[in-house]
Design an enzyme around this catalytic site. Structure first.
Site, PDB file in Angstrom:
ATOM      1  N   ASP A 180      -2.876   6.550   0.936  1.00 23.05           N
ATOM      2  CA  ASP A 180      -2.973   7.814   1.665  1.00 23.05           C
ATOM      3  C   ASP A 180      -2.116   7.815   2.925  1.00 23.05           C
ATOM      4  OD1 ASP A 180      -4.395  10.442   1.785  1.00 23.05           O
ATOM      5  OD2 ASP A 180      -5.112   9.635   3.678  1.00 23.05           O
ATOM      6  N   LEU A 181      -2.177   6.742   3.714  1.00 19.93           N
ATOM      7  CA  LEU A 181      -1.405   6.693   4.952  1.00 19.93           C
ATOM      8  C   LEU A 181       0.085   6.739   4.671  1.00 19.93           C
ATOM      9  CD1 LEU A 181      -1.246   6.373   8.034  1.00 19.93           C
ATOM     10  CD2 LEU A 181      -1.308   3.889   7.684  1.00 19.93           C
ATOM     11  N   ALA A 182       0.529   5.999   3.660  1.00 20.76           N
ATOM     12  CA  ALA A 182       1.953   6.002   3.311  1.00 20.76           C
ATOM     13  C   ALA A 182       2.412   7.387   2.895  1.00 20.76           C
ATOM     14  CB  ALA A 182       2.219   4.986   2.199  1.00 20.76           C
ATOM     15  N   THR A 189       1.598   3.369  -2.155  1.00 20.53           N
ATOM     16  CA  THR A 189       1.093   4.552  -2.865  1.00 20.53           C
ATOM     17  C   THR A 189      -0.170   5.102  -2.223  1.00 20.53           C
ATOM     18  OG1 THR A 189      -0.217   3.166  -4.373  1.00 20.53           O
ATOM     19  CG2 THR A 189       2.024   3.715  -5.063  1.00 20.53           C
ATOM     20  N   GLU A 226     -12.272  15.559  18.129  1.00 18.61           N
ATOM     21  CA  GLU A 226     -11.861  15.931  16.778  1.00 18.61           C
ATOM     22  C   GLU A 226     -12.815  16.992  16.239  1.00 18.61           C
ATOM     23  OE1 GLU A 226     -10.250  12.243  14.462  1.00 18.61           O
ATOM     24  OE2 GLU A 226     -12.035  11.582  15.563  1.00 18.61           O
ATOM     25  N   GLY A 259       0.833  -1.188   0.000  1.00 16.50           N
ATOM     26  CA  GLY A 259       0.000   0.000   0.000  1.00 16.50           C
ATOM     27  C   GLY A 259       0.873   1.245   0.000  1.00 16.50           C
ATOM     28  N   HIS A 266      -7.685   3.018  20.628  1.00 12.91           N
ATOM     29  CA  HIS A 266      -6.942   4.181  21.123  1.00 12.91           C
ATOM     30  C   HIS A 266      -7.212   4.462  22.597  1.00 12.91           C
ATOM     31  CE1 HIS A 266      -5.629   4.824  17.157  1.00 12.91           C
ATOM     32  NE2 HIS A 266      -6.584   5.603  16.722  1.00 12.91           N
ATOM     33  N   LYS A 270       3.178   8.434  20.681  1.00  9.45           N
ATOM     34  CA  LYS A 270       3.293   9.846  21.039  1.00  9.45           C
ATOM     35  C   LYS A 270       4.220  10.017  22.239  1.00  9.45           C
ATOM     36  CE  LYS A 270      -1.192  11.265  19.196  1.00  9.45           C
ATOM     37  NZ  LYS A 270      -0.643  12.239  18.245  1.00  9.45           N
ATOM     38  N   ASP A 275      -0.592   1.057  16.841  1.00 11.50           N
ATOM     39  CA  ASP A 275      -1.565   2.069  17.250  1.00 11.50           C
ATOM     40  C   ASP A 275      -0.753   3.345  17.453  1.00 11.50           C
ATOM     41  OD1 ASP A 275      -3.293   3.816  18.507  1.00 11.50           O
ATOM     42  OD2 ASP A 275      -4.255   2.280  19.723  1.00 11.50           O
ATOM     43  N   HIS A 276      -0.902   4.303  16.543  1.00 15.00           N
ATOM     44  CA  HIS A 276      -0.007   5.459  16.553  1.00 15.00           C
ATOM     45  C   HIS A 276      -0.115   6.272  17.843  1.00 15.00           C
ATOM     46  CE1 HIS A 276      -3.692   7.459  15.098  1.00 15.00           C
ATOM     47  NE2 HIS A 276      -3.166   8.568  15.592  1.00 15.00           N
TER      48      HIS A 276
END
Length: 484
Positions: free
Chosen positions: A21-23, A19, A216, A17, A240, A182, A177-178
Site C-alpha cells: 500500500d505505501l509503495a 506491491t 486527523e 514490499g 512524529h 515536509k 519519518d515523512h
C-alpha cells in the site's frame, strides 16, 4: 523565482514490499514526480521486490494503475509515464528464505548508488538486512531505508538497531519519518536560524508557550489490529511529534550537517522532564450516527488504547526553563490539521489601558493540509473612535507566496528518497535518537498501565476530550482552534 532541480547520481533502488500500500500510494507516484521534474538519471532503475508472483511487465501495470489512482490528474496524464515505466523491474523475493535473492543480485549494477527501501513490517528488517549482505547485494557504500515503527518500546528498538548494525554502519541507515520531509518543517530551521528577527526571541524570556497539534479526521481504518496494540502515544507522539518538538526547541547546530543537527535534537529529548500524571490526557472517540466508535473499529469492546492524547511537557535546559510545550494528536477530530504555534508573551506594560484589550503575537506554522506560516501582529483598527487594537496575520501560505511554483514543491517522500540517493541523513533519525525517545516514552505508558487508566470519551468531529481543554485552561491558556 525559478525552481532549481538538481539531478542525483545514477542509482538502483530496490523497494521491498514494492506491491504494498505505501509503495503504491506514496513511494512510486513520488518517484514518478521526480522523474517528470528531471531529477532522475535516464539510466536509474527501480526494482520491486515482494512475495507476489509477477514479472516486470506485471509490475509496470501495477505501478501505472497506482499512479493513475493515487497520483492525481497532474500525473495520470503525463506523457513521461511510458518512459518512467521502462525504468521499472521486478523480482519475486522471499524475505525469510532464499528464493529470488540470486536473481535480484543479478539485476544490480556496479558503479551506481545502491539503495534498499524496506517498505515492510519491522519483523522483516533483520531477515532482509542479513540477506542483502550474504547474497552480495549491499556493500559499504549502500544505503538502507527503514519505515516506522522503530520498535514498540526501548527494548525492541534496541534489538532493531542491533540487528541492522550487524550488517550496516549507522551512516548507511536511513530511518524515515515523512513529517521531516515536509517543506514547512525544513522552513522552520530556515526561519529560526536564517533570520536575526526570530532567534533572539526564541527562548523562555519572550515565548509564553508552544503548541504542537496533529489532528486527523479519519479513524483507525484497516489498521485496527496494529493500532490497538500501539495507540496514539506510540504511533504519533514518540516519533512524529517528538521530531517536531526537537526542531522547534533545539539549539543552533554549528553547521547544517546531518550529525550536527541530530546531536542538537538528541539534547532536546534528553532534556525532557518526566510528565506528571495530571498533565496527560488520553481519549477514545465515541460512536456518532453511522460512524463507529474506536472500540467498534478495532473490534475490541474492552480496549483501553487511546486514539487521542494531549500532554504538557517541560524542558530542563537554559533556553526553555519555565516554558511549557503542549502536544496533542488524535483521530476522528474536527479537521485534518498539523500545526505548530509559538505564542509570544504580552508586552511587559500596555500603554493603551483597557481599550487595548488582550493581544499577543503568534507564529503559526502549518504543515498540512496547506503548508505555510502566519505571524499575528497587533495594529490599530482603521477608522475613528480611539485606539482600538486588532490582530492581523502576516500570511506566507506557500500557494499564495510562490504562485505556480508551489505546485512543484516535492512531496515529503519524494524529497526524502532523493536525500537517500544523495547520502544526506539530515532529515532522518539516528539510532540513539530513537532509543532516547523510547527511554522517555516508556515510563509514561507504564504509569497509566499501572493505574489501569481508562481513556476519556470524546465526540467524533470535536477537538478531543473536555479534559484536554482543561489541561490548558488550568494554566490560563487555550488551544488554538483546529482548522483544516
Amino acid at each position: 523565482m525559478v525552481s532549481r532541480v538538481i539531478p542525483v547520481d545514477d542509482f538502483d533502488l530496490v523497494i521491498f514490499g514494492g506491491t504494498g500500500d505505501l509503495a503504491r500510494r506514496k513511494i512510486l507516484p513520488g518517484l514518478f514526480r521526480r522523474f517528470c521534474a528531471g531529477q532522475m538519471p535516464a539510466d536509474a532503475r527501480i526494482i520491486g521486490a515482494a512475495r507476489s508472483e509477477m514479472d516486470s511487465d506485471g509490475f509496470r501495470t501495477l505501478v501505472r494503475d497506482a499512479i493513475i489512482e493515487f497520483g492525481g490528474d497532474d500525473l495520470s496524464s503525463r506523457r513521461e509515464l511510458p518512459d518512467f515505466l521502462l525504468q521499472l523491474h521486478y523480482v519475486t523475493t522471499d524475505a525469510r528464505g532464499d528464493g529470488g535473492w540470486k536473481e535480484l543480485a543479478a539485476q544490480m549494477r556496479s558503479g551506481v548508488v545502491r539503495a534498499f527501501y524496506l517498505s515492510v513490517g519491522p519483523g522483516l528488517f533483520a531477515d532482509i538486512a542479513e540477506r542483502l549482505t550474504s547474497f552480495g547485494l549491499a556493500d559499504a557504500a549502500s544505503r538502507i531505508v527503514v519505515e516506522k515503527p522503530f520498535g514498540r518500546d526501548l527494548e525492541t528498538a534496541r534489538a532493531l538497531n542491533h540487528d541492522l548494525a550487524k550488517h550496516f554502519d549507522e551512516s548507511q541507515i536511513y530511518r524515515i519519518d515523512h513529517y521531516l520531509g515536509k517543506e514547512t518543517v525544513q522552513n522552520l530551521m530556515a526561519v529560526r536560524f536564517g533570520n536575526i528577527l526570530f532567534e533572539p526571541l526564541w527562548n523562555s524570556q519572550y515565548i509564553d508557550h508552544i503548541q504542537i497539534t496533529v489532528a486527523e479526521t479519519v479513524g483507525v481504518g484497516g489498521r485496527g489490529g496494529y493500532y490497538d496494540k500501539s495507540g496514539a502515544m506510540r504511533d504519533m507522539v514518540q516519533n512524529h511529534l517528538m521530531q517536531l518538538l526537537c526542531l522547534i526547541a533545539m539549539e543552533p547546530p554549528s553547521k547544517f550537517d546531518p550529525d550536527a543537527v541530530r546531536d542538537e535534537k538528541l539534547k532536546v529529548i534528553r532534556a525532557l522532564d518526566d510528565v506528571e500524571t495530571h498533565h496527560i490526557v488520553r481519549g477514545q472517540y465515541s460512536a456518532h450516527g453511522d460512524m463507529k466508535s474506536y472500540r467498534q473499529d478495532v473490534e475490541n469492546e474492552r480496549s483501553f488504547t487511546e486514539s487521542f492524547i494531549a500532554l504538557k511537557l517541560q524542558l530542563s535546559n537554559w533556553r526553555w526553563a519555565g516554558t511549557p510545550f503542549y502536544l496533542r494528536t488524535g483521530k476522528r477530530m474536527k479537521a485534518r490539521s498539523s500545526e505548530i504555534t509559538v505564542v509570544f508573551k504580552d508586552p511587559p506594560h500596555s500603554i493603551f489601558g483597557d481599550e487595548g484589550g488582550q493581544h499577543h503575537n503568534e507564529l503559526s506554522i502549518q504543515l498540512q493540509p496547506n503548508e505555510g506560516m502566519t505571524l499575528d501582529v497587533t495594529i490599530k483598527e482603521p477608522g475613528p473612535g480611539g485606539m482600538r487594537l486588532v490582530d492581523v496575520p502576516l500570511d506566507m501560505t506557500f500557494a499564495d507566496a510562490l504562485g505556480p511554483e508551489a505546485d512543484d514543491v516535492p512531496d515529503a517522500y519524494e524529497r526524502l528518497i532523493m536525500d537517500v540517493i544523495r547520502g544526506n541523513q539530515t532529515l532522518f533519525m539516528r539510532g540513539d535518537e530513537v532509543e532516547a525517545a523510547w527511554s522517555w516514552t516508556d515510563p509514561l505508558i507504564e504509569k497509566w498501565q499501572a493505574r489501569s487508566d481508562v481513556p476519556k470519551p470524546y465526540d467524533i468531529g470535536s477537538n478531543g476530550p473536555e479534559d484536554a481543554l482543561m489541561l490548558m485552561h488550568r494554566d490560563g491558556r487555550r488551544w488554538r482552534d483546529i482548522k483544516g
